[in-house]
Motif scaffolding. Structure first.
Motif, PDB file in Angstrom:
ATOM      1  N   ASP A 466       0.869  -1.167   0.000  1.00 40.83           N
ATOM      2  CA  ASP A 466       0.000   0.000   0.000  1.00 40.83           C
ATOM      3  C   ASP A 466       0.904   1.214   0.000  1.00 40.83           C
ATOM      4  O   ASP A 466       1.947   1.223   0.647  1.00 40.83           O
ATOM      5  CB  ASP A 466      -0.918  -0.010   1.226  1.00 40.83           C
ATOM      6  CG  ASP A 466      -1.908   1.142   1.192  1.00 40.83           C
ATOM      7  OD1 ASP A 466      -2.155   1.662   0.098  1.00 40.83           O
ATOM      8  OD2 ASP A 466      -2.407   1.508   2.288  1.00 40.83           O
ATOM      9  N   ARG A 482      -2.416   6.092  -5.720  1.00 44.62           N
ATOM     10  CA  ARG A 482      -2.237   5.166  -4.582  1.00 44.62           C
ATOM     11  C   ARG A 482      -2.430   3.745  -5.088  1.00 44.62           C
ATOM     12  O   ARG A 482      -3.407   3.432  -5.754  1.00 44.62           O
ATOM     13  CB  ARG A 482      -3.229   5.477  -3.469  1.00 44.62           C
ATOM     14  CG  ARG A 482      -3.140   4.486  -2.291  1.00 44.62           C
ATOM     15  CD  ARG A 482      -3.930   5.002  -1.118  1.00 44.62           C
ATOM     16  NE  ARG A 482      -3.277   6.142  -0.505  1.00 44.62           N
ATOM     17  CZ  ARG A 482      -2.274   6.089   0.358  1.00 44.62           C
ATOM     18  NH1 ARG A 482      -1.760   4.912   0.694  1.00 44.62           N
ATOM     19  NH2 ARG A 482      -1.762   7.178   0.861  1.00 44.62           N
ATOM     20  N   ALA A 484      -3.401   0.265  -4.159  1.00 42.80           N
ATOM     21  CA  ALA A 484      -4.179  -0.378  -3.109  1.00 42.80           C
ATOM     22  C   ALA A 484      -4.048  -1.885  -3.150  1.00 42.80           C
ATOM     23  O   ALA A 484      -4.097  -2.537  -2.105  1.00 42.80           O
ATOM     24  CB  ALA A 484      -5.644   0.014  -3.223  1.00 42.80           C
ATOM     25  N   ARG A 485      -3.890  -2.435  -4.332  1.00 40.74           N
ATOM     26  CA  ARG A 485      -3.835  -3.894  -4.424  1.00 40.74           C
ATOM     27  C   ARG A 485      -2.598  -4.381  -5.181  1.00 40.74           C
ATOM     28  O   ARG A 485      -2.582  -5.479  -5.674  1.00 40.74           O
ATOM     29  CB  ARG A 485      -5.088  -4.425  -5.105  1.00 40.74           C
ATOM     30  CG  ARG A 485      -6.346  -4.168  -4.295  1.00 40.74           C
ATOM     31  CD  ARG A 485      -7.544  -4.818  -4.917  1.00 40.74           C
ATOM     32  NE  ARG A 485      -8.737  -4.574  -4.145  1.00 40.74           N
ATOM     33  CZ  ARG A 485      -9.953  -5.026  -4.484  1.00 40.74           C
ATOM     34  NH1 ARG A 485     -10.090  -5.743  -5.595  1.00 40.74           N
ATOM     35  NH2 ARG A 485     -11.003  -4.752  -3.740  1.00 40.74           N
ATOM     36  N   TYR A 506       7.839   4.282  -6.427  1.00 41.11           N
ATOM     37  CA  TYR A 506       7.015   3.892  -5.264  1.00 41.11           C
ATOM     38  C   TYR A 506       7.657   4.477  -4.006  1.00 41.11           C
ATOM     39  O   TYR A 506       8.824   4.252  -3.706  1.00 41.11           O
ATOM     40  CB  TYR A 506       6.926   2.369  -5.184  1.00 41.11           C
ATOM     41  CG  TYR A 506       6.223   1.848  -3.949  1.00 41.11           C
ATOM     42  CD1 TYR A 506       4.928   2.270  -3.627  1.00 41.11           C
ATOM     43  CD2 TYR A 506       6.851   0.931  -3.108  1.00 41.11           C
ATOM     44  CE1 TYR A 506       4.288   1.768  -2.496  1.00 41.11           C
ATOM     45  CE2 TYR A 506       6.210   0.431  -1.985  1.00 41.11           C
ATOM     46  CZ  TYR A 506       4.930   0.861  -1.680  1.00 41.11           C
ATOM     47  OH  TYR A 506       4.279   0.382  -0.553  1.00 41.11           O
ATOM     48  N   SER A 509       6.127   2.386   2.342  1.00 39.77           N
ATOM     49  CA  SER A 509       5.160   2.549   3.439  1.00 39.77           C
ATOM     50  C   SER A 509       5.856   2.194   4.744  1.00 39.77           C
ATOM     51  O   SER A 509       7.059   1.948   4.796  1.00 39.77           O
ATOM     52  CB  SER A 509       3.956   1.640   3.215  1.00 39.77           C
ATOM     53  OG  SER A 509       4.337   0.276   3.313  1.00 39.77           O
TER      54      SER A 509
END
Length: 528
Positions: A466, A482, A484-485, A506, A509
């Motif tokens: 994520d 974003r 998400a998967r 990227y 996170s």
């Protein structure tokens, strides 16, 4: 007239040589005793002294002595010597005129008519394994002929030393009271008098003067003295005093003039001690007994005491008993103390964490060591980033996704009865984020004015990432989205004619590392 002496054994000739002399008298020769007692043999021969390197020299600390009234039928008593080495055996042989008396080998002897007119002595031989025997000859007790006759054959022309009045002891009998001997009245002038005091028939070492002061050890016993008179040329005469009982000493009680006091910190594990009381008498010795709630503590009989977990919250005191010879013992109680919790436990071997700090791996808390005494009980609390992890109170912990990118530590609490608990938090261990891989796919050619579509993907092994992905044209940001998967199709803004280098970045996170895609080289053609 010629008086022929019997041939004596070599030992007895040497022992009695100074005790006998021949005196010329009118009408004949008279055999008389010399003024002093027969000299004992030397305590050790040269050979004995050579054995000194092995066992030492054997000698009598107190020499043998005969006591009693010289006379036919009167019992003479021999006090054996006291030796400087233990284990010595004594052989006794009584002598009459320097010759052995057959069968007379005990510690007492009753003279018969055969000994009348001679002097009786005893020869004591001490024997100890490894040393040559050592011999002593006692003082001589003259045995007069019945009817008061002398032993020399000269009749009334030879003077005889006699006791006209027996010696006696004067003074108030009691411990510490001076006793004195009233000398006997001798039949002749110029007599030299010597003394030996006895307590319960045992010679008192060093008590050889005309006075004696009984000590506490003599209370309840009988005191008497042997008085010996010597006069040149005449047999030695000995006489006993009366027996004087020494009453038991009346003891006074000791009294404390100050209290016994416990000093030191009253905590479990600490050492406390007692300050002795002062007394109404000097030289008092002390004995101690520590108590817990009024009961003696086994083995706690010293001036100091280490407080134990069993003492926590209890009543601790010490009884101090004063004692001195001649006084009644007295016991004094100290104040009571109630020990508090001992200081917090401290580790002697630092707690630590074992295991690999990685997602899904198990970490184990090692509690370390916490000093002497009973083994503590341990509890654990795991922490993430310094904060408590709810429910993580086991000695083991499995690294979860929540821990990625943070740190892990464990707080170990050691608890021992009657001590404050000890705490230690291990060093924070970093938990690495998961590696990510970003992909960017799309056509390599497009026309001006036509939409350009690409497919952006972020891959993390075993984990759905994520986070935010930025699409760059060179260094220019075209779009942010974003993920998400893990993958997403994106429509890029309209691009001008020419060459473009598109890259997906990227940002990562809390759980994943950032990553960058390979560049996508795109050529935008003019309109048709």
């Amino acid at each position: 007239m010629l008086l022929r002496l019997p041939r004596l054994p070599r030992l007895h000739r040497r022992a009695l040589a100074p005790a006998l002399s021949l005196v010329l008298a009118a009408g004949g020769v008279t055999l008389t005793a010399a003024p002093a007692t027969a000299a004992p043999r030397p305590a050790a021969t040269t050979q004995t002294q050579q054995a000194d390197g092995l066992l030492g020299v054997l000698e009598a600390v107190i020499k043998p002595l005969i006591s009693g009234i010289g006379g036919v039928g009167e019992t003479l008593t021999l006090s054996l010597p006291q030796w400087n080495l233990p284990g010595v055996t004594n052989d006794v042989q009584w002598l009459s005129g320097g010759s052995p008396i057959p069968g007379a080998t005990g510690t007492s002897f009753v003279p018969t008519l055969e000994q009348a007119g001679s002097a009786v002595q005893a020869e004591v031989t001490g024997r100890l394994l490894g040393l040559l025997p050592v011999e002593y000859v006692t003082n001589a007790i003259p045995i007069p002929l019945p009817g008061g006759g002398g032993g020399g054959g000269g009749g009334s022309e030879n003077p005889t030393l006699e006791v006209l009045q027996d010696p006696s002891i004067t003074g108030i009998p009691g411990v510490g009271s001076l006793l004195q001997i009233l000398n006997p009245i001798w039949s002749l002038p110029g007599v030299t008098t010597t003394y030996q005091w006895f307590v319960d028939n045992v010679p008192v070492p060093g008590a050889t003067g005309p006075t004696f002061v009984p000590g506490f050890e003599d209370a309840g016993k009988q005191v008497h003295a042997l008085v010996t008179g010597t006069l040149a040329g005449l047999p030695i005469i000995s006489a006993l005093t009366n027996y004087l009982p020494i009453p038991a000493a009346t003891e006074e009680p000791l009294a404390a003039t100050s209290a016994a006091t416990i000093t030191g910190t009253a905590k479990v594990g600490k050492v406390v001690s007692v300050e002795d009381p002062t007394w109404n008498e000097e030289g008092v010795e002390h004995a101690y007994q520590w108590l817990r709630d009024g009961s003696p503590i086994a083995g706690a009989t010293g001036k100091t005491y280490t407080l134990t977990p069993q003492d926590y919250g209890r009543r601790i005191l010490v009884k101090v008993t004063g004692s001195k010879e001649g006084w009644t013992d007295s016991t004094v109680d100290s104040q009571e103390v109630s020990p508090a919790l001992g200081d917090a436990l401290t580790f002697t071997s630092q707690p630590s964490v074992s295991g690999t700090v990685a997602l899904g791996r198990t970490l184990t808390a090692l509690p370390g060591a916490w000093g002497s005494g009973d083994t503590p009980t341990f509890t654990y609390q795991w922490r993430r980033g310094g904060q408590v992890i709810t429910g993580a109170t086991s000695s083991t912990y499995v690294v979860s996704t929540d821990d990625l990118g943070s740190t892990l530590a464990v707080t170990v609490t050691a608890t021992r009865a009657a001590y404050a608990p000890g705490l230690f938090t291990t060093s924070a261990l970093p938990v690495a984020k998961l590696a990510s891989a970003t992909t960017l796919k799309g056509k390599k050619k497009a026309r001006v004015g036509k939409p350009v579509r690409v497919k952006v993907g972020v891959l993390v092994d075993g984990f759905a990432p994520d986070g935010v992905v930025s699409l760059l044209d060179g260094t220019k940001t075209l779009k942010r989205l974003r993920i998400a998967r893990g993958t997403k199709k994106v429509k890029l803004p309209k691009l001008s004619k020419g060459k473009h280098v598109i890259t997906a970045v990227y940002a990562g996170s809390d759980a994943t590392e950032e990553s960058r895609s390979k560049p996508l080289k795109l050529k935008v053609l003019p309109r048709r």
